[in-house]
Write a protein that holds these residues in place. Sequence first.
Motif, PDB file in Angstrom:
ATOM      1  N   GLY A  15       0.792  -1.233   0.000  1.00 19.07           N
ATOM      2  CA  GLY A  15       0.000   0.000   0.000  1.00 19.07           C
ATOM      3  C   GLY A  15       0.821   1.278   0.000  1.00 19.07           C
ATOM      4  O   GLY A  15       0.301   2.339   0.329  1.00 19.07           O
ATOM      5  N   LYS A  16       2.084   1.195  -0.428  1.00 18.33           N
ATOM      6  CA  LYS A  16       2.909   2.414  -0.500  1.00 18.33           C
ATOM      7  C   LYS A  16       2.307   3.420  -1.494  1.00 18.33           C
ATOM      8  O   LYS A  16       2.105   4.587  -1.178  1.00 18.33           O
ATOM      9  CB  LYS A  16       4.348   2.080  -0.946  1.00 18.33           C
ATOM     10  N   THR A  17       2.060   2.923  -2.700  1.00 19.84           N
ATOM     11  CA  THR A  17       1.568   3.826  -3.751  1.00 19.84           C
ATOM     12  C   THR A  17       0.167   4.330  -3.417  1.00 19.84           C
ATOM     13  O   THR A  17      -0.134   5.526  -3.570  1.00 19.84           O
ATOM     14  CB  THR A  17       1.587   3.085  -5.109  1.00 19.84           C
ATOM     15  N   THR A  18      -0.688   3.428  -2.930  1.00 12.89           N
ATOM     16  CA  THR A  18      -2.053   3.824  -2.553  1.00 12.89           C
ATOM     17  C   THR A  18      -1.989   4.910  -1.481  1.00 12.89           C
ATOM     18  O   THR A  18      -2.740   5.887  -1.522  1.00 12.89           O
ATOM     19  CB  THR A  18      -2.816   2.580  -2.025  1.00 12.89           C
ATOM     20  N   PHE A  39       8.711   7.927  -7.500  1.00 15.15           N
ATOM     21  CA  PHE A  39      10.144   7.620  -7.488  1.00 15.15           C
ATOM     22  C   PHE A  39      10.382   6.137  -7.709  1.00 15.15           C
ATOM     23  O   PHE A  39      11.452   5.626  -7.424  1.00 15.15           O
ATOM     24  CB  PHE A  39      10.714   8.078  -6.137  1.00 15.15           C
ATOM     25  N   ASP A  40       9.357   5.449  -8.199  1.00 14.81           N
ATOM     26  CA  ASP A  40       9.469   4.012  -8.460  1.00 14.81           C
ATOM     27  C   ASP A  40       9.534   3.795  -9.973  1.00 14.81           C
ATOM     28  O   ASP A  40       8.607   4.197 -10.688  1.00 14.81           O
ATOM     29  CB  ASP A  40       8.228   3.312  -7.863  1.00 14.81           C
ATOM     30  N   PRO A  41      10.606   3.160 -10.469  1.00  8.44           N
ATOM     31  CA  PRO A  41      10.697   2.920 -11.910  1.00  8.44           C
ATOM     32  C   PRO A  41       9.492   2.164 -12.464  1.00  8.44           C
ATOM     33  O   PRO A  41       9.170   2.272 -13.648  1.00  8.44           O
ATOM     34  CB  PRO A  41      11.971   2.076 -12.058  1.00  8.44           C
ATOM     35  N   GLY A  43       6.534   2.880 -11.967  1.00  4.47           N
ATOM     36  CA  GLY A  43       5.604   3.931 -12.408  1.00  4.47           C
ATOM     37  C   GLY A  43       4.140   3.717 -12.040  1.00  4.47           C
ATOM     38  O   GLY A  43       3.257   4.240 -12.710  1.00  4.47           O
ATOM     39  N   SER A  44       3.866   2.994 -10.940  1.00  6.93           N
ATOM     40  CA  SER A  44       2.459   2.728 -10.583  1.00  6.93           C
ATOM     41  C   SER A  44       1.702   4.012 -10.257  1.00  6.93           C
ATOM     42  O   SER A  44       0.537   4.173 -10.633  1.00  6.93           O
ATOM     43  CB  SER A  44       2.365   1.814  -9.358  1.00  6.93           C
ATOM     44  N   CYS A  45       2.363   4.896  -9.550  1.00 10.17           N
ATOM     45  CA  CYS A  45       1.733   6.167  -9.184  1.00 10.17           C
ATOM     46  C   CYS A  45       1.353   6.938 -10.457  1.00 10.17           C
ATOM     47  O   CYS A  45       0.258   7.479 -10.554  1.00 10.17           O
ATOM     48  CB  CYS A  45       2.786   6.967  -8.432  1.00 10.17           C
ATOM     49  N   ILE A 125       7.080  11.287  -1.397  1.00 12.53           N
ATOM     50  CA  ILE A 125       7.855  10.476  -2.360  1.00 12.53           C
ATOM     51  C   ILE A 125       7.397   9.022  -2.273  1.00 12.53           C
ATOM     52  O   ILE A 125       7.486   8.393  -1.206  1.00 12.53           O
ATOM     53  CB  ILE A 125       9.372  10.547  -2.051  1.00 12.53           C
ATOM     54  N   ASP A 126       6.920   8.491  -3.399  1.00 11.50           N
ATOM     55  CA  ASP A 126       6.527   7.077  -3.468  1.00 11.50           C
ATOM     56  C   ASP A 126       7.747   6.257  -3.893  1.00 11.50           C
ATOM     57  O   ASP A 126       8.206   6.365  -5.036  1.00 11.50           O
ATOM     58  CB  ASP A 126       5.387   6.904  -4.485  1.00 11.50           C
ATOM     59  N   CYS A 127       8.286   5.463  -2.968  1.00 11.31           N
ATOM     60  CA  CYS A 127       9.533   4.723  -3.232  1.00 11.31           C
ATOM     61  C   CYS A 127       9.255   3.326  -3.777  1.00 11.31           C
ATOM     62  O   CYS A 127       8.183   2.761  -3.561  1.00 11.31           O
ATOM     63  CB  CYS A 127      10.338   4.596  -1.935  1.00 11.31           C
TER      64      CYS A 127
HETATM   65 MG    MG Z   1       4.122   1.070  -5.319  1.00 11.14          MG
END
Ligand code: MG
Length: 256
Positions: A15-18, A39-41, A43-45, A125-127
Motif C-alpha cells: 500500500g505504499k503507492t495507494t 520515485f518508483d521505476p 511507475g504505478s503512481c 515520495i513514493d519509493c
Molecule cells: Mg508502489
Amino acid sequence: MRKIIAIAVCKGGVGKTTTAINLSACLAAVEKKTLLIDFDPAGSCSGFLNFQSDKIESGIFKVFSFAKSITQVICKTELDFLDFIPSDISSPEIEERLIRLTSYVYLFKNILNSPELLSYDYIIIDCPPSLKGLTSIALIAADSLLIPIKAGDFSILALKKMFEYYYWIKSHYNSQLKIEGILRTMYESDTKAWAMTNEELVRGYGSYILNTVIPKNTTLTEAEFFHKPAILYNLKAIGSQAYLSLTNEILSGNPH
Ligand code: MG
Ligand code: ATP
C-alpha cells in the motif's frame, strides 16, 4: 515549514503507492500545497494518475540526467493544491543509467532544495519496494519516513530490516531523518493474522504505530480504474475517510 515524507518499506504490495496518492490528495484537499513524486521505476503512481510513460514527455529521471530542470517536469492535477512529477523510465537502459546516478547520494536532496520547490507545504515520495539506490537517496533527502505494512510475519521481518536501514541512513547521511510512523494498511480487525501482527508491532515498535488504520476497502482499488484518488471517486467510502484521518494525524502529530 516544508516537510518531505518518503513512503518506503522493503516489501511489495503493502500500500505504499495507494498511501502516497491518497495522502497527497487529502493534504491537497485541506489546502496544503503538495508535490507528489513517483520515485518508483515501475511507475504505478504515474499509471494511477493517468500519466503513463507513453503519454508523458519527461519526469523525475530527466532531472537526474540534467536533461530538464525540476520545474519543467512538474505536472498539474485535478486538485488545485496537488502537483505531480511522474516516473519516466521507459527502458531497462534508462533504469541502469539511473541506478548509476544514484551513487551521487545528495543529488536528490539538492534537487528538492531548488528554490522553486520551497513553497510546497509537503513533498511526498513514493519509493520502490527495495532499499538500495532510489530508496536510499529518497531517505537522504527526506525529513521523515512513513512505513505502510499489512498483516503477516513477512511484514514484521521487512519492518525490522527497514528500521536497520533507517538507522544506517540516519547515522551516515541524514541525522535529521525521523519516523513519521508505521501505518497499518488493508486492516481487518477481526482476523487472527492482524491480532498476531498487532502483538508483534506493539512489542517491537509500540511508540511508532500510528493510531489511524487503513481498512481493507475495495473502493481504494476501484478508484485506480478511474485514475482518481479515493476522495474524488467516493468521498464517503471508509477508505477515503481513513486517509482523511491519516492526514489529520500527520498534520497534528510529531514524528519520532
Ligand atoms: Mg508502489
Ligand atoms: P509495490 O511495492 O509493488 O510498489 P505498493 O506497496 O505500492 O506495491 P500498492 O500498489 O499501493 O502497494 O497496493 C497493492 C494493491 O493493494 C493494489 O492493487 C491496491 O489497490 C491494493 N490496496 C492497497 N491498499 C488497499 C486497501 N486498504 N484495501 C484494499 N486494497 C488495497
